[in-house]
Design a protein around this motif. Structure first.
Motif, short mmCIF file in Angstrom:
data_model
loop_
_atom_site.label_atom_id
_atom_site.label_comp_id
_atom_site.label_asym_id
_atom_site.label_seq_id
_atom_site.Cartn_x
_atom_site.Cartn_y
_atom_site.Cartn_z
N GLU A 101 4.81 0.08 -2.40
CA GLU A 101 4.06 0.41 -1.18
C GLU A 101 2.86 1.30 -1.50
O GLU A 101 1.79 1.14 -0.91
CB GLU A 101 4.97 1.08 -0.15
N ARG A 102 3.03 2.23 -2.42
CA ARG A 102 1.90 3.08 -2.84
C ARG A 102 0.82 2.26 -3.52
O ARG A 102 -0.37 2.50 -3.35
CB ARG A 102 2.37 4.20 -3.77
N GLU A 105 -1.05 0.34 -0.85
CA GLU A 105 -1.92 1.28 -0.14
C GLU A 105 -3.15 1.62 -0.98
O GLU A 105 -4.27 1.63 -0.50
CB GLU A 105 -1.13 2.54 0.21
N GLY A 108 -5.65 -1.01 -0.85
CA GLY A 108 -6.15 -1.36 0.46
C GLY A 108 -5.56 -2.66 0.97
O GLY A 108 -6.17 -3.35 1.80
N ARG A 110 -2.19 -2.88 2.13
CA ARG A 110 -1.01 -2.62 2.95
C ARG A 110 -1.33 -2.94 4.40
O ARG A 110 -2.37 -2.55 4.92
CB ARG A 110 -0.62 -1.15 2.81
N GLU A 111 -0.41 -3.64 5.05
CA GLU A 111 -0.64 -4.01 6.45
C GLU A 111 -0.22 -2.90 7.38
O GLU A 111 0.68 -2.19 7.14
CB GLU A 111 0.15 -5.27 6.78
#
Length: 111
Positions: A101-102, A105, A108, A110-111
């Motif tokens: 997840e990081r 993120e 750019g 990540r929903e």
């Protein structure tokens, strides 16, 4: 290691291994040095690709890392992700993350 897909000035940021944290390896020789540091800490290591997210000049690869510690014989498994940046079909920068997840993120994506 076949490095033909790396730009000669590639940069790799390792944010995963504690003794490598925030270290930046530059150039193809730097990538080789980083790979050796990763491998030498294991009796064996397997990195399996699970998913690729993104297209174009930036993507995230999500993996499952399995390894065995040489001195204790302890086997472990953890997620591993890389953010890859490309220019002219060559990798110019990549960064490792334990938390996918990081990585998403940071890219750019990540929903």
């Amino acid at each position: 290691m076949d490095q033909s897909f790396f730009d000669p000035e590639v940069a790799y940021e390792d944010t995963v291994l504690p003794d490598h944290a925030d270290e930046v390896y530059r150039g193809r020789e730097g990538v080789n040095r980083a790979a050796k540091r990763w491998i030498e800490g294991s009796e064996w290591m397997l990195i399996e690709l699970e998913q690729i997210v993104g297209t174009g000049d930036r993507l995230v690869s999500i993996h499952r890392l399995r390894s065995k510690a040489p001195h204790t014989g302890i086997e472990f498994e953890t997620p591993l992700a890389y953010v890859w940046t490309f220019r002219d079909r060559k990798v110019i920068h990549f960064q490792s993350f334990i938390d996918p997840e990081r990585a998403l993120e940071a890219a750019g994506l990540r929903e």
